[in-house]
Design a protein around this motif. Structure first.
Motif, mmCIF file in Angstrom:
data_model
loop_
_atom_site.group_PDB
_atom_site.id
_atom_site.type_symbol
_atom_site.label_atom_id
_atom_site.label_comp_id
_atom_site.label_asym_id
_atom_site.label_seq_id
_atom_site.Cartn_x
_atom_site.Cartn_y
_atom_site.Cartn_z
ATOM 1 N N SER A 283 -36.234 -4.072 57.711
ATOM 2 C CA SER A 283 -37.294 -3.264 58.310
ATOM 3 C C SER A 283 -36.737 -1.993 58.944
ATOM 4 N N THR A 359 -44.972 4.212 52.312
ATOM 5 C CA THR A 359 -44.395 2.872 52.425
ATOM 6 C C THR A 359 -44.104 2.567 53.890
ATOM 7 N N ALA A 360 -44.721 1.518 54.392
ATOM 8 C CA ALA A 360 -44.473 1.165 55.785
ATOM 9 C C ALA A 360 -43.056 0.615 55.918
ATOM 10 N N GLY A 361 -42.435 0.845 57.064
ATOM 11 C CA GLY A 361 -41.055 0.390 57.253
ATOM 12 C C GLY A 361 -40.961 -1.070 57.634
ATOM 13 N N PRO A 363 -40.661 -5.342 55.975
ATOM 14 C CA PRO A 363 -40.170 -6.056 54.788
ATOM 15 C C PRO A 363 -41.211 -6.142 53.675
ATOM 16 N N GLY A 364 -40.779 -5.863 52.472
ATOM 17 C CA GLY A 364 -41.636 -6.070 51.303
ATOM 18 C C GLY A 364 -42.638 -4.981 50.984
ATOM 19 N N GLY A 366 -42.300 -2.034 49.930
ATOM 20 C CA GLY A 366 -41.971 -1.296 48.702
ATOM 21 C C GLY A 366 -42.530 -1.967 47.457
ATOM 22 N N ASP A 402 -34.776 -5.665 48.608
ATOM 23 C CA ASP A 402 -35.278 -5.031 49.835
ATOM 24 C C ASP A 402 -34.155 -4.834 50.864
ATOM 25 N N THR A 406 -33.643 -1.093 52.191
ATOM 26 C CA THR A 406 -33.917 -0.777 53.598
ATOM 27 C C THR A 406 -32.682 -0.158 54.252
ATOM 28 N N ASN A 409 -32.639 3.301 53.206
ATOM 29 C CA ASN A 409 -33.696 4.081 53.869
ATOM 30 C C ASN A 409 -33.232 4.552 55.247
#
Ligand code: ASP
Length: 434
Positions: A283, A359-361, A363-364, A366, A402, A406, A409
């Protein structure tokens, strides 16, 4: 009350989702391989239904999720903060994301990850070609919807993205309006969209609790129909993604850090804390305190990182962008038995770059955006099709993909922030590393 009833259901909910999905993947694959060896290639409709329910739930979420998160993402950019630093940060965030998609596409083209799924969807493949066939000009003007409602209803992704971004940008200006009434109603509107996004994320979290069952059934169908040979494709897709992530760090981040005159060794050392935290938590939002601390240790001025890092955790997703490139090649090759055309690749660069804003930061997130990109390429994840099976294969290993994306990111947020801060002189006097 809760203490008395700690039954199976509660234990199931409390068990780590990551492991649950991997177990779902393994159980589905093993049962599917056993069925294939007994020449049973299809599941009874009542079992198959559990997979279809899962795909439908995911599809249900795409449009409200894009609208909510893009409006919130675009309106989080406060015009008051967008000085020369803000503009540069946003530009560098977007450019690095676009490059990440290209790297993903290159990795996908080199590794060509795909499962040879028995039923290549010929009919759908013809329809899917439509994106590439249309001429460039119509692709451009078609981004502008003539009716917002019909774009939403027909799920025309680029049009929905366009309108949501426009909406969000206007909202960001209005939120800080001098007119007290405009500022008040705009903030209320922002809260509504913020709340919409939070609701969607809650629903996604709920769907993810169901995911192990959905994934198990969908994967079981894939293995029953195609046998054990498709398992290797999951390894290849994982490898292609991770090679892409590494290449992006070395080439893009290494390159811009060097251009920015930042000492790479000490930078990597400081960045390793948020990097590892992101890898484990999956996250960007959850990692934010560590990313901020790292920026502070590096000597970036607080006024820059306090704005750019939360923004980055919302709109800058290079790992996710790279993953979209690799995984869409996996899906198209597995389902339609062909490579993406150049037209489709171009479209994907656009879609995935914009998707990273939405895309929210967490888990999942994406994986939902991958479904959105496929929708934008006119190859939707339709329940009950081979595409749904191929997508379930990705979901089965998504937690592993992920972790890396992450980490990338977050690394990207810190790199872009540090480079822009250094270039524009927003570093503390005592900064040793910058
Ligand atoms: N988990 C990622 C993040 O928080 C988003 C994604 O799923 O791609 O940055």
């Amino acid at each position: 009350m809760g203490e008395k009833k700690k039954g199976f259901f509660k234990a199931y909910l409390e068990f780590n989702v990551l492991y649950k999905i991997l177990i779902g993947l393994a159980v589905g694959a093993i049962v599917g391989i056993i069925l294939a060896s007994c020449n049973v290639t299809a599941l009874p409709a009542w079992i198959s239904m559990f997979g279809t329910i899962f795909t439908r739930l995911l599809k249900m979420i795409i449009i409200p999720m894009i609208v909510g998160s893009l409006v919130v993402g675009a309106s989080s950019v406060s015009p008051a903060n967008v000085g020369k630093v803000g503009v540069r940060i946003i530009i560098i965030y977007l450019i690095t994301s676009a490059i990440a998609v290209v790297i993903g596409l290159i990795m996908g083209s080199i590794f060509q990850p795909h499962a040879e799924l028995a039923a290549v969807e010929k009919l759908a493949a013809d329809a899917a070609g439509k994106v590439a066939d249309t001429n460039v000009w119509s692709v451009i003007y078609n981004i502008i919807p003539t009716s917002v409602l019909s774009s939403l209803v027909s799920e025309t992704v680029l049009q929905v993205i366009f309108f949501s971004l426009l909406f969000g940008m206007c909202l960001s200006f209005m939120k800080v309006s001098k007119d007290e009434r405009i500022a008040r109603i705009s903030n209320t509107m922002f809260d509504i969209f913020d709340c919409l996004t939070e609701i969607m994320l809650k629903i996604v979290a709920g769907i993810m609790q169901y995911a192990p069952i959905g994934v198990a059934v969908l994967i079981c169908e894939v293995f029953a129909k195609n046998g054990a040979k498709v398992a290797g494709a999951l390894g290849t897709v994982t490898l292609a993604c991770y090679f892409g992530y590494i290449l992006h760090v070395v080439l893009v981040y290494g390159g811009i850090l060097k251009l920015g005159g930042i000492k790479i060794g000490p930078f990597f050392k400081e960045a390793s804390v948020p990097f590892i935290t992101a890898f484990v938590t999956r996250s960007s939002n959850g990692t934010l305190p560590k990313t901020m601390q790292a920026a502070d240790n590096l000597g970036v001025d607080k006024e820059v990182y306090a704005f750019s890092l939360p923004l980055g955790a919302t709109i800058n997703m290079d790992g996710t962008a790279c993953y979209q490139g690799v995984c869409s090649i996996f899906l198209v090759m597995s389902v339609y038995g062909r490579m993406l055309t150049f037209g489709e690749m171009g479209m994907l660069v656009l879609l995935a770059t914009l998707a990273s804003i939405g895309t929210a930061g967490v888990p999942g997130a994406g994986a939902i955006m991958l479904a959105m990109c496929m929708q934008g390429l006119n190859m939707p994840i339709t329940p009950g099709t081979t595409m749904a099976g191929a997508y379930a294969m990705i979901l089965g290993v998504d937690a592993i993909l992920d972790m890396g994306r992450t980490a990338l990111n977050v690394f990207g947020d810190l790199t872009c922030t540090s480079v822009v801060a250094k270039k524009l002189g927003f570093v503390r006097k005592d900064a040793i590393i910058l």
